[in-house]
Design a protein around this motif. Structure first.
Motif, short mmCIF file in Angstrom:
data_model
loop_
_atom_site.label_atom_id
_atom_site.label_comp_id
_atom_site.label_asym_id
_atom_site.label_seq_id
_atom_site.Cartn_x
_atom_site.Cartn_y
_atom_site.Cartn_z
N ASP A 10 12.30 -3.35 -16.74
CA ASP A 10 11.08 -2.57 -16.59
C ASP A 10 10.93 -1.63 -17.78
N GLU A 11 10.00 -1.92 -18.65
CA GLU A 11 9.74 -1.14 -19.87
C GLU A 11 11.01 -0.78 -20.63
N PRO A 12 11.79 -1.78 -20.99
CA PRO A 12 13.06 -1.47 -21.65
C PRO A 12 12.88 -0.95 -23.07
N ALA A 22 -0.61 0.19 -12.86
CA ALA A 22 -1.20 -1.10 -12.50
C ALA A 22 -0.45 -1.75 -11.35
N GLY A 23 0.80 -1.36 -11.14
CA GLY A 23 1.55 -1.91 -10.03
C GLY A 23 2.71 -2.79 -10.44
N LYS A 24 3.09 -2.72 -11.71
CA LYS A 24 4.15 -3.58 -12.22
C LYS A 24 5.50 -3.23 -11.60
N SER A 25 5.83 -1.95 -11.66
CA SER A 25 7.13 -1.54 -11.11
C SER A 25 7.19 -1.80 -9.62
N THR A 26 6.08 -1.56 -8.95
CA THR A 26 6.07 -1.77 -7.50
C THR A 26 6.41 -3.21 -7.15
N ARG A 59 0.84 -1.20 0.00
CA ARG A 59 0.00 0.00 0.00
C ARG A 59 0.86 1.24 0.00
N PHE A 60 0.42 2.24 -0.75
CA PHE A 60 0.94 3.59 -0.61
C PHE A 60 -0.20 4.45 -0.13
N PRO A 61 0.12 5.61 0.41
CA PRO A 61 -0.98 6.47 0.88
C PRO A 61 -2.07 6.60 -0.17
N GLY A 62 -3.24 6.09 0.12
CA GLY A 62 -4.37 6.24 -0.79
C GLY A 62 -4.42 5.24 -1.92
N VAL A 63 -3.42 4.40 -2.08
CA VAL A 63 -3.39 3.46 -3.21
C VAL A 63 -2.96 2.08 -2.73
N VAL A 64 -3.62 1.06 -3.21
CA VAL A 64 -3.09 -0.29 -3.02
C VAL A 64 -2.39 -0.65 -4.33
N ALA A 65 -1.08 -0.60 -4.33
CA ALA A 65 -0.34 -0.76 -5.58
C ALA A 65 -0.29 -2.24 -5.99
N ASN A 66 -0.17 -3.12 -5.00
CA ASN A 66 -0.22 -4.55 -5.26
C ASN A 66 -1.19 -5.15 -4.25
N HIS A 104 15.98 -0.61 -14.48
CA HIS A 104 14.83 0.17 -14.03
C HIS A 104 14.20 0.95 -15.17
N GLN A 105 12.92 1.24 -14.97
CA GLN A 105 12.17 2.02 -15.94
C GLN A 105 12.82 3.38 -16.13
N HIS A 106 13.16 4.03 -15.00
CA HIS A 106 13.93 5.25 -15.07
C HIS A 106 15.36 4.82 -14.78
N GLY A 163 -0.06 7.20 -11.72
CA GLY A 163 0.88 6.49 -12.58
C GLY A 163 2.24 7.12 -12.58
N GLY A 164 3.21 6.33 -12.95
CA GLY A 164 4.56 6.85 -13.08
C GLY A 164 4.71 7.50 -14.44
N GLY A 165 5.42 6.83 -15.32
CA GLY A 165 5.48 7.30 -16.69
C GLY A 165 6.49 8.37 -16.94
N1 LIG Z 1 6.75 5.68 -3.94
C1 LIG Z 1 5.42 5.74 -4.13
N2 LIG Z 1 4.66 6.46 -3.27
C2 LIG Z 1 3.33 6.51 -3.44
N3 LIG Z 1 2.66 5.93 -4.42
C3 LIG Z 1 3.36 5.19 -5.31
C4 LIG Z 1 4.77 5.08 -5.21
N4 LIG Z 1 5.21 4.32 -6.22
C5 LIG Z 1 4.11 3.96 -6.92
N5 LIG Z 1 3.01 4.48 -6.37
C6 LIG Z 1 1.64 4.29 -6.83
O1 LIG Z 1 1.40 2.91 -6.88
C7 LIG Z 1 0.65 2.60 -8.03
C8 LIG Z 1 1.40 1.58 -8.86
O2 LIG Z 1 2.55 2.22 -9.42
P1 LIG Z 1 3.62 1.45 -10.32
O3 LIG Z 1 4.75 2.39 -10.54
O4 LIG Z 1 3.91 0.15 -9.71
O5 LIG Z 1 2.80 1.27 -11.65
P2 LIG Z 1 3.31 0.67 -13.04
O6 LIG Z 1 2.43 -0.42 -13.30
O7 LIG Z 1 4.75 0.42 -13.01
O8 LIG Z 1 2.95 1.88 -14.01
P3 LIG Z 1 3.78 2.47 -15.28
O9 LIG Z 1 3.37 1.71 -16.44
O10 LIG Z 1 3.28 3.87 -15.34
O11 LIG Z 1 5.19 2.37 -14.93
C9 LIG Z 1 0.38 3.89 -8.75
O12 LIG Z 1 -0.90 4.36 -8.36
C10 LIG Z 1 1.45 4.81 -8.22
O13 LIG Z 1 0.98 6.13 -8.23
#
Ligand SMILES: Nc1ncnc2c1ncn2[C@@H]1O[C@H](COP(=O)(O)OP(=O)(O)OP(=O)(O)O)[C@@H](O)[C@H]1O
Ligand SMILES: Nc1ncnc2c1ncn2[C@@H]1O[C@H](COP(=O)(O)OP(=O)(O)OP(=O)(O)O)[C@@H](O)[C@H]1O
Ligand SMILES: [Mg+2]
Ligand SMILES: [Mg+2]
Lengths: 504, 318, 369, 309
Positions: free
Chosen positions: A162-164, A38-42, A10-17, A82-84, C367-369
Motif C-alpha cells: 500500500d503506497e510503498p 478512493a477506497g484502495k486501502s479499504t 460502508r463507513f459512517p457517512g461513506v461508501v468506501a467500496n 501497510h501504508q502506515h 482521506g487517510g494520508g
Molecule cells: N476506519 C474507518 N472509519 C471510517 N471511515 C473510514 C475508515 N477507513 C477509511 N474510511 C473512509 O473510507 C474512504 C476510503 O478510505 P481509504 O483509506 O480506503 O482510501 P485510500 O484510497 O486508501 O486513500 P489514500 O490514498 O488516502 O490512502 C475514505 O473516505 C475514508 O475516510
C-alpha cells in the motif's frame, strides 16, 4: 490466484467500496490506482481480514474463503505492507518479524532462528537490515524493508503493497522495483497501490482505477498514458506541469549562516548550512529523507535549537534563538512535513485549525472572549479562497482527506501574509488535484515576492517548481544549482552523496 | 482479682477470659441513644471504648461509625436528632464546631461531646475528656520498673490529641523512674506497616518494653509478640492482641460518665456540664493482664502512684 | 436524536444495574433493599434541607471535577486533588487567622484568593515538573498528596494550632475562624451556602475559558496535539503549567469551601488527607469523568455523587448498614457507568444499520494520508 | 548521628527497608506487566485490600499461611478477570475504572472485615527464613537473607518479570500490544487476549502483594494499605516500566522510610519535625526522578483501548 467480487464496504457517512471487483494472477503486478480516499486501502484491508465487507465474496485459487482476521489472511499466504507501517518501534527487527509466529523454544522467543532465516531472505532479495537493531533507529526505507521481510518470512504468495513508494527516494524506488520484479518472477502475485503515475506505468502489468469507491476501469500500461490515467482517477482533465512565469528576485529574506543542529540521536544532523532565499524565488531542497532536512526546517521554524555560531535571519531580524511564536511574528509561515503530526490537530474542527496560528489576534475577540461571528466569516473566507472541501467549518479535521487538510494548512499559513514560506513535503501523499492546486499557490506567492523554501523528496516536484536547487546530504548542502543547470541524473548523484553512496 | 477492685481504677483480668467488660443485662435507662464516631466501632481503640461503654450500660445504641470526615458526621448528628433520638453522642473533638450549629436547632435533644473540656456555652451539650496522661504516667512507671535496658519504645500517630497526653504522661512517668522513652510518631493513624517497622526500629535501638497509641499499633503489638517484649496499651483493652505480653491497658470507661449523664437527662437537665475521666472517678482504669506475671512490688508501686496522682502529690507533667 | 437519548439512557441504566448489586449486598446484610433505596433517596433528595446538604456535599466534587476537566483538556491527569485541596485550605485558613478582624466583604475574597493561590501553586509544581523535567504527573501528584498531608499535620500541630489546645488536649486543629470569613447561608434553615454558587460559577467560568478564550484554545490545542500546537507558536510547557495551576486552584477553592462552608469553621486533621477532604480529590475525578470531562456536565454529575454520599449516610443511620457499603457501592457505580460507553456503541451500531441502507450519502470524500 | 552510623544499625535499617519495600515491589512488578501491555490499573490498591482480606481471613480460619497466600493470589486473579472484562471487553476508560475498582476494594474489604471478623485479631505472621549459608555472610546476611518467603519471592520475581517481558513470546506480545496494537493485530497477535493475560499477571501479583502485606504483619484492619497501591503505580513510572527500575524505586521508598523511622527511634529527629520527616520518601522519589529523568517514554498505547475500527 485471487478474485474479489462485488465488494461493498460502508463507513459512517461513506461508501468506501461500492460493488468493487478485482482479481490478481500469479506472477503479475496489478496496481490499484486512485485519489486519496478512493477506497484502495479499504479494499486491501478487507482482503487482509482487518475489515469485514458488507457484501461481496473473496475467492482464492477459485475457492471462496472467509477471512475474518489477519491470522486467516496469513494462513492463506497473503501478506501486506501497510501504508502506515505496522511495526513496533521499541522492538528489534527480529522481534517484529517473529511477532505472531510460533516459537520452537516455547515459552521463550527464538530470535536466533528468526534472524538466521531473515538473513537468508535478505540475501536472496538484497534486503539488508540488521536483525538485532530496534526499529525506531531505522530510516523509513529500512523500515519498509522490514515490512517486506515480514511478509516474505511468512511465505506470502500474494503481497499487497500500500503506497510503498510514498516515502522513498528515486534510487530507493528503483531498488524496490528490482526486488518486486524478483518476486513476481518467483511466481508471487503483487497488488501495488500508488498514485504516482510514472511509477505505476513503469511497474504494473495491469492497472485498476478506483474513484469514490467505484471501479472506473482496468487497463494495461501499453494502452494507458499519464494523462489518460489521471483523468480516470480525477474524473476530469488535469494539467501535470504547472506554468511558472518569470519573476525578478528581490533582496534576501531568509538567510542561513553556518547553521548547525544536533538531531534526536545526539548526532550532527545539520552541518554548517549556508543558504539565502530571496524575495520572489523558490529554492528547493532535494535529498533523501533523513539527511537533515527535517531538523533544518524545525530549526528555522524555531522548534529546535541551533548550535552556537549558527545564524538564522528572517527579513534581517535575527531569529536564531527565537521560539516559534517569535519566528512567525518575524514573517515566517511554516508548512510542516507531517501534516497530521505537526500541521493540524485532528480533533479540532476546521475552523479551529484555521485559527491555530492567529488565535490571539485581537480582532477575533470581544471583551476577551472569542467573537464567533467574525471568526466564522474569516474561516469561511479562507475555506472558499483555498477551496478546502469540507461540509462545514465544524467538521472534525481528521475526517477530511489528506489533500484538503494540506490545503487547510496552507490557507492558514498563507493568510498571515508571510515574507518567508517554508514548505516541507507539501504534496506528499496528496492526490493529483490537490497537488496541482498547492503548486499553483506556491508559484503565486513567489510572484508576490515571498521567499519560498521548498523541501521535498519528490524530484519531479522540485524540478517543476524551484528556481534554484540545493541538495542535502548528511546534513550538508552538497550542491546548489540554478534550475536551468540542473539535471535529474546530476541531482540524483548528489543526493546519493555522489560517489560514496552504498547500495541498499 | 480481689474484691475491692470492683468499680475501681484498677482491674486485673482473669487469665483466659477475653473481655474485661461485663455487659449489664438490664439497661440503666430507657432513653434512646445514638453514637457518631470517627473510626470503626471495633477498632480496639477510641471508638470501641465508647461503643463498649454504652453496651456496658445495657443500652443498644444506633451507631454511625467511620465518619472521619466532619461534614458527614455533622449530617449524621443532625439526622439522629431530627429522628427523635434522646441522647446523641458526638464522639470526636472535631465534631464540636458542627455541634455548635446543630445543638441550638434541637433544644429537646441532649448532645454528649468529647473529647473536650468545654461545652461551648451550650446548655444541651455535655462534654467529656479523658486525662490520658494520668494512666500514661502510671504505666510509664511500671514500664520503667520492668525494663532492664532502661529504654522504652513508644509508637504514636501524630503528636496531638489524647495520644499526645498519653505520651506526655507515659514519658514523665518512665523518666521519673529513671528510664528513657524513645518516642516516634509515624505521621499516620492507620499505617500498620510503618508502625510495625517503627516498633522494630525501637527494638533495634535497645527498647525492651513497647507501648503506643492509635489503631495502627496492632502492627507494633505484633512486633512485641515476635520479640517477647512487654506491651502497654491505651484507650481500650488490648489483651486480645497479645495475651501473654500486654502488661496493662489504660481503658476509658466512659460509662462512669454516661450513667451520670443519662440520670441528668431523665431528670430534665440536657447539658451544660463537663466531665473528666480520671483515675479518681474511675473513668480511667488501669487494667492489668492476669496472664502477665507482674512482680507484686511493681504492681503495688503502681497503686501508690495512682494514689499519688489522685491526691495531687504526683504531677503527670501534662 | 436517538444518539442523544442513548447517551442519557445507557449510563442511567448502568447505574441502575449497579444499584441492583447494592440491593443484593443490602439483602446479604440482612436488611430490606426497598427500605434501603428509600432511605438513600430520602436522605439525598427527600427534603429541602437534604437537597441543600446534597448540594453542599457536591460542591467540593464539582470544583475538583471542573479542575480535572481543565487539566484533562491539556492532557494532564491531575491525581493531586487531595493535596491541592489541603494546601488551598491551609493557605486560606492562614489568611483568616492572620487578619481575623477584616470586614466580610474584604476577607471573603481574600481567603478565596489565598486558597486558589495555594492550590494553584501545589498544582503548578507537578505541572512544571512535567513540562520542564519530563516527570510523569501521575507519579508526582501522588507523591505530592503525601507531602501535603504532612505539611497539614505539621502546621495544625504546631504553628497554626488553636492556642487553647496547646495546653489542653492538643487536638491538631486551628481555633474557630472568624465568622467574617464564613460562607454566608443562602437559604435559612438549610446548609445551602455561597460555596454552591461558587462551584457552579467556576464550572461556567471553566466552560467559557476552555471554549471562548485564547487561553482555553491553547490548552485544548496542546491537549490534542502538542506537536502541532508547538509548531503553530504555542508554548506547550507554559500551557501545561497553566492548566495544572488552574486545576490546582480549583481544588484549592474546594479546600476553601470545605473550611469556610463547614459548620465547625476550622481546620482539623486526623492525620490523613481524606479526613479533611472526604476523598473529594478522588471522587471529583469520578464526577468529572462521569460528566464526560465537560465542566457543565460535571455539575449534574457532581450533584449525583453528592446525593450518593448524603444518601449513604442516611442509609447507615436508618438501617444501621455499615458505612463501607456506600464506598463499595460508589465504586460499583463508577465501574458500571464507565463500562456502559461500549454498550452504547453496540446499541448504536444495531440501530444505525437499517438507517444507512436507505441510501447512504457521502457528503465529503475523506482521506487517510 | 554517630549513633546511627554503626554497622548494625545500618544493616537493620536496610533490612527494614527491604521489608517495607516488599508489597510495593510485588504490586509494582505486576503493574509493570499490565502497563507494558497498554493497560493502566489505578485500582491496584483496591485489589490489594481485597486480596489482603482474603489472605488474612483464610489464614485466620484455617491457620495456614500457605492457604492464605493462595487466597490472596486467587482474589487477585478474580479481580483480574473483572478488570479484564471492564477494560478489554467493555473498553472502559482505564483511569476512571481503576478508581472505581479502588473504591470498591476499599469499601468491600472493610465491609467484609466488619461482617466476618469485626475486631483485628492477630494471626501467625510469615516466619523469617534464613537462607542457609548466605544469612551467615557478614553484613549482607542480615540485610538480605533473613526475610520471609514473600520478600524473597518479590525480589526473585524481578529477574523473572524481566525475563518474562524480554525473552518470552508472551512478553514480546505484551510489549507489542502496549506499543503498537495495530501492528500486533496485523500479525495475528490477539491484542485482547494478550492484554487480558497481562492484566491477570498484574492483578495476580497485586493479590500476592496484599497477601504479603497482611501475612507479613500478621494482622488486618480496614484500609490496611493506606494508599500503598497508588504509590506502587507511581513507582512503575519511576522505574521507567522496567522490573529493575521498579525494584530500585521500591527500595528507595522503603529504605528512606526505614531510615526516618530509625532516626526517630533514636530521637535523632526532633519531635517537632516528625511530620516533615514523614514526607521524606515522597519528596526523595520526586527529586530522584527529576535528577535521572531523561526522556523516558511510556508504552505508546498506554490507556488506549484497541478495536479494529
Ligand atoms: N476506519 C474507518 N472509519 C471510517 N471511515 C473510514 C475508515 N477507513 C477509511 N474510511 C473512509 O473510507 C474512504 C476510503 O478510505 P481509504 O483509506 O480506503 O482510501 P485510500 O484510497 O486508501 O486513500 P489514500 O490514498 O488516502 O490512502 C475514505 O473516505 C475514508 O475516510
Ligand atoms: N501557552 C502559551 N504559549 C505561547 N504564548 C503564551 C502562552 N500562554 C500565554 N502566552 C502569551 O504570554 C502572554 C501572557 O499570557 P496570558 O495568557 O496571561 O496573556 P493574555 O493577555 O491572557 O493572552 P491571550 O489573550 O492570548 O489569552 C501573552 O502574550 C500570551 O499570548
Ligand atoms: Mg490508503
Ligand atoms: Mg489569556
Amino acid at each position: 490466484m485471487l478474485e474479489m467480487r462485488g465488494i461493498t464496504k460502508r463507513f459512517p457517512g461513506v461508501v468506501a467500496n461500492d460493488d468493487v471487483s478485482f482479481d490478481l494472477r500469479a506472477g503479475e503486478v496489478h496496481t490499484l490506482l486512485g485519489e486519496n480516499g478512493a477506497g484502495k486501502s479499504t479494499l486491501m484491508k478487507i482482503l487482509f481480514g482487518l475489515y469485514q465487507p458488507d457484501a461481496g465474496e473473496i475467492l482464492l485459487q477459485g475457492r471462496p474463503v472467509t477471512i475474518t482476521s489477519p491470522t486467516d489472511a496469513i494462513e492463506h499466504r497473503i501478506g501486506m505492507v501497510h501504508q502506515h507501517f505496522m511495526l513496533v518501534p521499541t522492538l528489534t527487527v527480529a522481534e517484529n518479524v517473529a511477532l505472531g509466529l510460533p516459537s520452537m523454544r516455547r515459552p521463550f522467543t527464538d530470535l536466533d532462528t528468526v534472524s538466521q532465516r531473515m538473513v537468508e531472505i535478505s540475501d536472496q532479495y538484497g534486503l539488508t537490515v540488521d536483525p538485532s537493531i530496534e526499529v525506531w533507529k531505522l530510516s523509513v526505507g529500512e523500515r519498509q524493508r522490514v515490512e517486506i521481510i515480514k511478509a516474505l518470512y511468512r511465505e506470502a504468495e500474494l503481497l499487497v503493497l500500500d503506497e510503498p513508494t510514498a516515502v522513498l527516494t528515486p534510487q530507493e524506488v528503483d531498488d524496490l522495483f528490482v526486488i518486486l520484479r524478483q518476486m513476481t518472477e518467483a511466481g508471487r502475485g503483487l497488488v501495488f497501490i500508488s498514485h504516482k503515475l510514472r511509477e505505476v506505468l513503469d511497474l504494473s502489468d495491469r492497472i485498476t482505477v478506483l474513484r469514490n469507491g467505484v471501479v472506473t476501469g482496468t487497463t494495461v500500461p501499453a494502452e494507458a498514458s499519464l494523462e489518460r490515467l489521471a483523468e480516470m482517477m480525477v474524473g476530469r482533465e488535469v494539467s501535470l506541469a504547472p506554468d511558472k512565469p518569470p519573476v525578478a528576485t528581490g533582496r534576501p529574506r531568509l538567510v542561513l549562516e553556518h547553521v548547525t543542529v544536533i538531531g534526536d540521536r545526539d548526532t550532527v544532523a545539520v552541518d554548517g548550512v549556508d543558504l539565502e532565499v530571496r524575495a520572489g524565488e523558490i529554492v528547493g531542497i532535494a535529498g533523501v529523507s533523513g539527511n537533515g532536512q527535517r531538523e533544518l526546517a524545525e530549526t528555522i521554524a524555531g522548534l529546535r535549537p541551533a548550535e552556537p555560531g549558527s545564524s538564522v535571519q528572517i527579513d534581517r531580524a535575527d531569529v536564531t534563538t527565537a521560539d516559534a511564536a517569535t519566528t512567525r511574528a518575524a514573517g515566517l509561515a511554516y508548512v510542516p512535513e507531517e501534516r497530521m503530526k505537526d500541521g493540524a490537530i485532528g480533533e479540532f474542527d476546521v475552523g479551529e485549525n484555521l485559527l491555530l496560528v492567529n488565535h490571539r489576534d485581537p480582532s477575533f475577540l470581544r471583551g476577551g472572549l472569542f467573537d464567533f461571528e467574525r471568526i466564522r466569516l474569516h474561516c469561511q473566507r479562507l475555506v472558499d479562497a483555498f477551496s478546502v472541501k469540507t461540509p462545514t467549518l465544524q467538521t472534525p479535521t481528521s475526517s477530511l482527506s489528506g489533500g484538503n487538510i494540506q490545503k487547510l494548512i496552507l490557507a492558514r499559513e498563507l493568510d498571515s501574509d508571510p515574507t518567508v514560506l517554508l514548505a516541507a513535503q507539501p504534496t506528499r501523499g496528496v492526490d493529483i488535484g490537490a497537488a496541482e492546486y498547492i503548486h499553483g499557490q506556491l508559484i503565486e506567492r513567489r510572484s508576490e515576492g515571498v521567499a519560498v523554501l521548498l523541501i521535498s523528496e519528490d524530484l519531479d516536484e522540485i524540478l517543476a517548481l524551484a528556481d534554484r536547487i540545493a541538495v542535502m546530504y548528511e546534513g550538508r548542502i552538497v550542491q546548489l544549482v540554478d534550475r536551468a543547470d540542473a539535471t535529474r541524473e546530476g541531482l540524483g548523484l548528489a543526493m546519493a552523496g555522489a560517489a560514496d553512496r552504498s547500495p541498499g | 482479682g480481689s474484691d475491692d477492685e470492683e468499680a475501681s481504677n484498677v482491674a486485673t483480668s482473669e487469665c483466659g477470659t477475653d473481655s474485661s467488660f461485663d455487659e449489664a443485662t438490664e439497661p440503666v435507662t430507657d432513653l434512646s441513644v445514638a453514637i457518631v464516631a470517627p473510626s470503626a466501632s471495633q477498632d480496639l481503640a477510641f471508638t470501641q471504648s465508647m461503643v463498649d461503654a454504652v453496651a456496658a450500660l445495657g443500652i443498644e445504641p444506633q451507631i454511625t461509625d467511620g465518619t472521619f470526615q466532619v461534614e458527614a458526621a455533622a449530617e449524621a448528628i443532625r439526622g439522629y436528632a431530627d429522628s427523635g433520638v434522646d441522647v446523641v453522642i458526638a464522639h470526636g473533638t472535631q465534631f464540636g464546631g458542627s455541634l455548635a450549629e446543630i445543638a441550638p436547632d434541637f433544644p429537646e435533644t441532649s448532645f454528649v461531646w468529647g473529647t473536650s473540656s468545654e461545652t461551648q456555652g451550650l446548655d444541651n451539650v455535655f462534654a467529656y475528656t479523658p486525662a490520658a496522661d494520668q494512666g500514661g504516667y502510671v504505666m510509664g512507671t511500671v514500664a520503667a520498673a520492668i525494663s532492664e535496658s532502661g529504654t522504652i519504645g513508644m509508637v504514636g500517630p501524630i503528636d496531638a490529641g489524647d495520644a499526645a497526653l498519653y505520651v506526655d504522661g507515659f514519658v514523665a512517668g518512665a523518666e521519673s523512674a529513671g528510664a528513657n522513652v524513645n518516642v516516634s510518631f509515624t505521621g499516620s493513624f492507620g499505617d500498620v506497616p510503618l508502625a510495625t517497622e517503627a516498633a522494630t526500629a525501637h527494638v533495634g535501638a535497645g527498647a525492651d518494653v513497647l507501648t503506643g497509641t492509635a489503631q495502627h499499633v496492632v502492627g507494633a503489638i505484633n512486633v512485641a509478640s515476635a520479640n517477647d517484649i512487654p506491651w502497654f496499651g491505651t484507650q481500650a483493652n488490648q489483651e486480645s492482641l497479645a495475651p501473654e505480653l500486654v502488661v496493662a491497658s489504660q481503658v476509658y470507661h466512659w460509662e462512669v460518665v454516661l450513667a451520670d449523664i443519662f440520670d441528668q437527662v431523665e431528670a430534665g437537665t440536657l447539658g451544660g456540664e463537663v466531665y473528666e475521666l480520671t483515675l479518681e472517678n474511675n473513668g480511667l482504669v488501669i487494667e492489668f493482664n492476669g496472664c502477665y506475671e507482674l512482680a507484686e512490688d511493681v504492681k503495688n508501686g503502681a497503686l501508690e502512684t495512682i494514689d499519688g496522682i489522685i491526691d495531687g502529690s504526683i504531677s503527670t507533667g501534662a | 436524536m436517538i444518539r442523544r437519548a442513548l447517551g442519557a439512557v445507557v449510563p442511567v441504566g448502568a447505574a441502575l444495574v449497579a444499584f441492583l448489586f447494592g440491593a443484593i449486598m443490602i439483602v446479604a446484610l440482612g436488611a430490606n433493599p426497598i427500605d434501603g433505596l428509600v432511605a438513600m433517596l430520602d436522605g439525598a433528595f427527600g427534603t429541602r434541607e437534604r437537597l441543600a446538604t446534597t448540594a453542599v456535599r457536591a460542591t467540593p466534587l464539582l470544583l475538583v471535577g471542573v479542575g480535572i476537566c481543565v487539566a484533562f483538556r491539556a492532557k494532564v491527569i491531575n491525581i493531586g486533588g487531595e493535596g491541592q485541596i489541603v494546601i488551598g485550605a491551609l493557605a486560606s485558613t492562614a489568611v483568616a487567622l492572620a487578619v481575623p478582624g477584616t470586614p466580610k466583604v474584604l476577607l471573603l475574597p481574600m481567603v478565596i484568593v489565598a486558597g486558589m493561590v495555594g492550590g494553584g501553586f501545589w498544582g503548578a509544581i507537578p505541572g512544571a515538573l512535567k513540562a520542564y523535567a519530563s516527570v510523569n504527573e501521575i507519579l508526582s501528584t501522588i507523591m505530592l498528596n503525601l507531602v501535603a498531608v504532612q505539611v497539614m499535620n505539621y502546621l495544625l500541630r504546631g504553628p497554626m494550632i488553636d492556642p487553647l489546645e496547646v495546653e489542653g488536649s492538643r487536638i491538631p486543629q486551628t481555633e474557630r475562624l472568624t465568622d467574617n470569613a464564613a460562607l454566608p447561608t443562602l437559604l435559612s434553615g438549610t446548609r445551602l451556602h455561597l460555596g454552591v454558587v461558587i462551584g457552579i460559577t467556576a464550572a461556567v467560568a471553566a466552560y467559557v475559558l476552555l471554549w471562548r478564550t485564547p487561553l482555553g484554545f491553547r490548552l485544548r490545542a496542546v491537549g490534542h496535539n502538542p506537536n502541532a500546537a508547538r509548531a503553530s507558536g504555542i508554548s506547550v510547557e507554559r500551557s501545561i503549567v497553566t492548566a495544572m495551576a488552574i486545576s490546582g486552584s480549583l481544588s484549592g477553592l474546594a479546600g476553601v469551601v470545605l473550611v469556610f462552608g463547614s459548620e465547625s469553621l476550622r481546620m482539623v486533621t486526623d492525620g490523613s488527607a481524606a479526613g479533611f477532604t472526604s476523598a473529594a480529590g478522588f471522587n471529583g475525578i469520578v464526577a468529572a469523568l462521569f460528566g464526560a470531562l465537560h465542566p457543565l456536565w460535571t455539575i449534574p454529575s457532581a450533584f449525583l455523587f453528592g446525593g450518593l454520599l448524603t444518601g449513604a449516610n442516611n442509609l447507615q443511620r436508618v438501617l444501621q448498614i455499615p458505612s463501607p457499603l456506600a464506598v463499595a457501592l460508589n465504586g460499583i457505580v463508577v465501574v458500571f457507568v464507565v463500562s456502559s460507553g461500549r454498550v452504547r456503541t453496540w446499541i448504536e451500531q444495531r440501530i444505525r444499520q437499517p438507517v444507512d441502507d436507505r441510501g447512504a450519502s457521502a457528503p465529503v470524500a475523506g482521506g487517510g494520508g | 548521628m554517630s549513633d546511627f552510623f554503626t554497622l548494625s544499625v545500618l544493616v537493620a535499617t536496610f533490612a527494614s527497608g527491604v521489608r517495607l519495600a516488599t508489597p510495593y515491589l510485588l504490586a509494582g512488578l505486576g503493574e509493570t506487566v499490565g502497563q507494558r501491555s497498554g493497560v493502566l490499573n489505578l485500582g491496584v490498591d483496591g485489589v490489594m485490600l481485597l486480596s489482603a482480606f482474603g489472605a488474612y481471613w483464610t489464614s485466620l480460619e484455617t491457620g495456614s499461611l500457605l492457604l492464605g497466600v493462595g487466597a490472596g493470589l486467587l482474589v487477585g486473579l478474580v479481580m483480574g478477570v473483572v478488570y479484564g472484562i471492564i477494560t478489554v471487553i467493555f473498553q472502559a476508560e482505564q483511569g476512571i475504572s481503576g478508581i472505581g475498582i479502588y473504591l470498591f476494594g476499599l469499601g468491600f474489604s472493610d465491609l467484609l472485615f466488619e461482617e466476618m471478623v469485626g475486631t483485628p485479631t492477630p494471626i501467625k505472621s510469615l516466619p523469617k527464613y534464613s537462607i542457609p549459608g548466605l544469612s551467615r555472610l557478614p553484613i549482607l546476611g542480615e540485610a538480605l537473607f533473613e526475610h520471609n518467603l514473600m520478600t524473597y519471592a518479590a525480589f526473585l520475581l524481578v529477574p523473572l518479570v524481566a525475563l518474562l517481558l524480554m525473552k518470552t513470546t508472551f512478553g514480546m506480545n505484551v510489549r507489542a500490544v502496549g506499543e503498537n496494537p495495530e501492528a500486533a493485530d496485523s500479525l495475528g497477535v490477539s491484542v485482547g487476549l494478550t492484554r487480558f493475560a497481562a492484566i491477570m499477571v498484574g492483578n495476580g501479583m497485586a493479590g500476592l502483594a496484599g497477601a504479603a502485606l497482611t501475612l507479613g504483619l500478621g494482622i488486618f484492619q480496614p484500609n490496611l494499605t493506606q494508599g500503598l497501591g497508588f504509590i506502587a503505580v507511581a513507582l512503575v513510572y519511576f522505574g521507567a516500566w522496567r522490573a529493575r527500575g521498579v525494584m530500585l524505586g521500591a527500595l528507595l521508598y522503603g529504605i528512606v522510610a526505614a531510615v526516618v523511622l530509625q532516626l526517630k527511634a533514636r530521637e535523632l529527629i526532633p519531635l517537632e519535625a516528625s511530620d516533615l520527616a514523614a514526607m521524606a520518601p515522597a519528596v526523595l522519589t520526586i527529586v530522584a526522578l527529576v535528577v535521572v529523568a531523561g526522556r523516558i517514554e511510556a508504552p505508546a498505547a498506554l490507556t488506549n483501548p484497541f478495536s479494529r475500527h
